[in-house]
Design an enzyme around this catalytic site. Structure first.
Site, PDB file in Angstrom:
ATOM      1  N   CYS A 182       1.355  -1.118  -0.076  1.00 10.04           N
ATOM      2  CA  CYS A 182       0.137  -0.104  -0.008  1.00 10.04           C
ATOM      3  C   CYS A 182       0.931   1.391   0.226  1.00 10.04           C
ATOM      4  CB  CYS A 182      -0.567  -0.001   0.962  1.00 10.04           C
ATOM      5  SG  CYS A 182      -1.976   1.435   1.705  1.00 10.04           S
ATOM      6  N   CYS A 195      -1.378   1.621  -2.908  1.00 14.04           N
ATOM      7  CA  CYS A 195      -2.492   2.751  -2.858  1.00 14.04           C
ATOM      8  C   CYS A 195      -2.374   4.101  -2.635  1.00 14.04           C
ATOM      9  CB  CYS A 195      -3.433   2.410  -1.413  1.00 14.04           C
ATOM     10  SG  CYS A 195      -3.671   0.874  -0.935  1.00 14.04           S
ATOM     11  N   LYS A 246      -0.206   5.788  -5.862  1.00 11.63           N
ATOM     12  CA  LYS A 246      -0.534   5.495  -7.017  1.00 11.63           C
ATOM     13  C   LYS A 246      -1.895   6.760  -7.149  1.00 11.63           C
ATOM     14  CE  LYS A 246      -5.004   3.807  -6.506  1.00 11.63           C
ATOM     15  NZ  LYS A 246      -5.438   2.685  -6.309  1.00 11.63           N
ATOM     16  N   TYR A 262      -9.504  -2.971 -11.440  1.00 16.19           N
ATOM     17  CA  TYR A 262      -9.106  -1.515 -11.365  1.00 16.19           C
ATOM     18  C   TYR A 262      -7.501  -0.924 -11.758  1.00 16.19           C
ATOM     19  CZ  TYR A 262      -6.804  -2.725  -6.174  1.00 16.19           C
ATOM     20  OH  TYR A 262      -6.246  -2.885  -5.648  1.00 16.19           O
ATOM     21  N   GLU A 292      -6.886   2.245 -13.694  1.00 11.48           N
ATOM     22  CA  GLU A 292      -6.301   3.143 -13.256  1.00 11.48           C
ATOM     23  C   GLU A 292      -5.034   4.152 -13.454  1.00 11.48           C
ATOM     24  OE1 GLU A 292      -8.140   2.290  -8.635  1.00 11.48           O
ATOM     25  OE2 GLU A 292      -5.937   2.093  -8.815  1.00 11.48           O
ATOM     26  N   HIS A 301     -27.801  20.664  -1.627  1.00 12.55           N
ATOM     27  CA  HIS A 301     -27.913  21.812  -2.456  1.00 12.55           C
ATOM     28  C   HIS A 301     -26.919  22.750  -2.641  1.00 12.55           C
ATOM     29  CE1 HIS A 301     -29.337  23.112  -6.784  1.00 12.55           C
ATOM     30  NE2 HIS A 301     -29.550  23.643  -6.074  1.00 12.55           N
ATOM     31  N   GLU A 326     -26.418  15.348  -4.132  1.00 11.27           N
ATOM     32  CA  GLU A 326     -28.287  15.035  -3.477  1.00 11.27           C
ATOM     33  C   GLU A 326     -28.677  14.451  -4.603  1.00 11.27           C
ATOM     34  OE1 GLU A 326     -30.228  19.044  -4.587  1.00 11.27           O
ATOM     35  OE2 GLU A 326     -27.654  19.105  -5.966  1.00 11.27           O
TER      36      GLU A 326
END
Ligand SMILES: Cc1cc2nc3c(=O)[nH]c(=O)nc-3n(C[C@H](O)[C@H](O)[C@H](O)COP(=O)(O)OP(=O)(O)OC[C@H]3O[C@@H](n4cnc5c(N)ncnc54)[C@H](O)[C@@H]3O)c2cc1C
Length: 462
Positions: A43, A48, A51, A180, A184, A439, A444
């Protein structure tokens, strides 16, 4: 004199091993942790963190392009890959030092070596040849990239490990893989200006994700100039000087500066001496076989994280390592719950997902309602970017529980982390409806979708 040299020997100083070592030491255990490469593991060193730094850097191109619609004139921007690599390396070195310091502060002792079993209670430290006896052993050796079949020219192919250390940005890159990591890196390189082609053997990228997410991401990636070729594999790679030609199973060939495979990862179980210790491998997933408490087939040996090939994510490895240390040294038995784990794909735009896909929900529940919207983000109205956001809720309509949420769009990962709490708490669609919208925001839409776009009712078997 103590029966064993240490109470706990941890093999692997990655996310899971480090957490387990620190927590066990905090409970008073005498802990030794072996790391053969760099403290922090995949990681921190080649997963992670670097990356995400690349992702953030490559995003700047979109910001610059989008700025014109908001009135900005930005002189032609230039990008310097070596600067990015140097700054990334500096940050990774800082993190590695912080991991080392935190482990040492906890009282655990780090040994910089590969460690292998001599028997269930004895480890050999290969750097010195020394042996250490341990009451408990935790295997936290993680995973490594698959290279796939030994096709001609496989020696020219890089994996994500090498992609973090390229000396220059490739003008063009062919990436094989549809998961993934492949996507990525495809978006990272495209963002920095490389010409990117993705080759995937299946019929669509992101296998295992919701079908709408898969279609949406592919469209967006193609919109961003990435070529995606599915139903095809790389059969051979030739080198001509600094360029490579990949020969594909569909008969065509593609020239590029680099060829990268991101076709899955395997648990690091080889050459560990597992057979000497009597530890069993799971024949289905190739990882170390464990029960719900991360216990292996040998009573004093546990395994956590990617080496067990359960859910291969950093927070999962950390949670499993923590639970192990609490159970064995803190007298607190905790079973890690592997359901409803939020996850992201940091492609561009990014994916955030938690819970069941539409197909999984239909297999599990008799009546499923689907709420879905796809819309142009407010920012795109002025930037002129051709992009759309996807939001989808999957609802078990018998209980009204929201059992899945899938988002493709900017900040999807940030949104899904918060939605995961609601889903973990078994929030209903009525709870979502009762929540007043914020908003103007993208999220939302998650509380304003009123009418299902599809209602699936399973017919009773004849
Ligand atoms: C490119 C990439 C991107 C990723 N992105 C994400 C992401 O965005 N989010 C996410 O949650 N996860 C991500 N992951 C997955 C994540 O990195 C892993 O799930 C996580 O690191 C697993 O932790 P671990 O402790 O099980 O193993 P690791 O972190 O892999 O640590 C294992 C350690 O053990 C050491 N080791 C192995 N054998 C021995 C031995 N015999 N003796 C001594 N040391 C040994 C290794 O050198 C390694 O340091 C990514 C992975 C990759 C490759």
């Amino acid at each position: 004199m103590a029966e064993f040299d240490v109470d706990l020997f941890v093999i692997g100083g990655g996310s899971g091993g480090v957490r387990a070592a620190r927590i066990a030491a905090g409970h008073g255990a005498r802990v030794m942790i072996a790391e053969e490469y760099r403290m922090g593991g995949t990681c921190v060193i080649r997963g992670c963190v670097p990356k995400k730094l690349f992702v953030l850097g490559s995003h700047v191109r979109h910001e610059i392009t989008d700025a014109a619609g908001f009135g900005w004139t930005i002189p032609t921007a230039t990008f310097d890959w070596p600067t990015l690599i140097a700054n990334k390396d500096k940050e990774i070195a800082r993190l590695e030092a912080a991991y080392t310091a935190n482990v040492e502060k906890s009282g655990a002792r780090i040994v910089k070596t590969r460690a292998v079993f001599e028997d269930a209670h004895t480890l050999q430290l290969l750097a010195s040849g020394e042996t250490v006896s341990a009451k408990y052993v935790l295997i936290a050796t993680g995973g490594a990239p698959n290279h796939g079949p030994k096709i001609p020219g496989i020696e020219h192919v890089i994996s994500s490990n090498e992609a973090f250390h390229l000396t220059e940005l490739p003008r063009s890159i062919l990436i094989q893989g549809g998961g993934y990591i492949a996507l990525e890196f495809a978006c990272i390189f495209a963002g920095f200006g490389s010409d990117v082609t993705v080759i995937y053997r299946g019929d669509n990228i992101l296998r295992g994700f919701d079908e709408d997410v898969r279609t949406h991401v592919r469209r967006e990636m193609e919109q961003n100039g990435i070529t995606v070729i599915t139903g095809c594999t790389v059969e051979k790679v030739d080198r001509h000087g600094d360029e490579y030609t990949s020969h594909l199973s569909n008969g065509s060939s593609i020239a590029s500066d680099k060829v990268m495979f991101a076709i899955g990862r395997h648990p690091c179980v080889a050459n560990l001496g597992l057979e000497k210790a009597g530890v069993t491998i799971n024949s289905k997933n190739g990882g170390i076989e464990v029960d719900a408490f991360s216990r292996t087939s040998v009573p004093n040996i546990y395994a956590i994280g990617d080496v067990t090939n359960r859910v291969n994510l950093t927070p999962v490895a950390i949670r499993e390592g923590h639970a192990f240390a609490d159970a064995v040294f803190g007298k607190r038995q905790v079973k890690v719950n592997h359901t409803d784990i939020p996850t992201a794909v940091f492609c561009q735009p990014e994916v955030g997902t938690v819970g069941l896909t539409e197909i999984q929900a239909r297999e599990r529940f008799g009546r499923v309602d689907i709420y879905k919207t796809s819309f142009k983000p407010l920012k795109a109205t002025l930037s002129g970017r051709d992009t759309r956001i996807l939001m989808k809720l999957v609802v078990d309509s018998m209980t009204d529980r929201v059992v899945g949420c899938h988002i493709v769009g900017d900040a999807a990962a940030e949104i899904i982390q918060a939605i995961a709490i609601a889903i973990k708490m078994k929030a209903t669609k009525a709870d979502f409806d009762a929540t007043i919208a914020l908003h103007p925001s993208t999220a939302e839409e998650l509380v304003t979708m009123r009418t299902p776009v599809a209602r699936h009712v399973r017919q009773a078997a004849e």
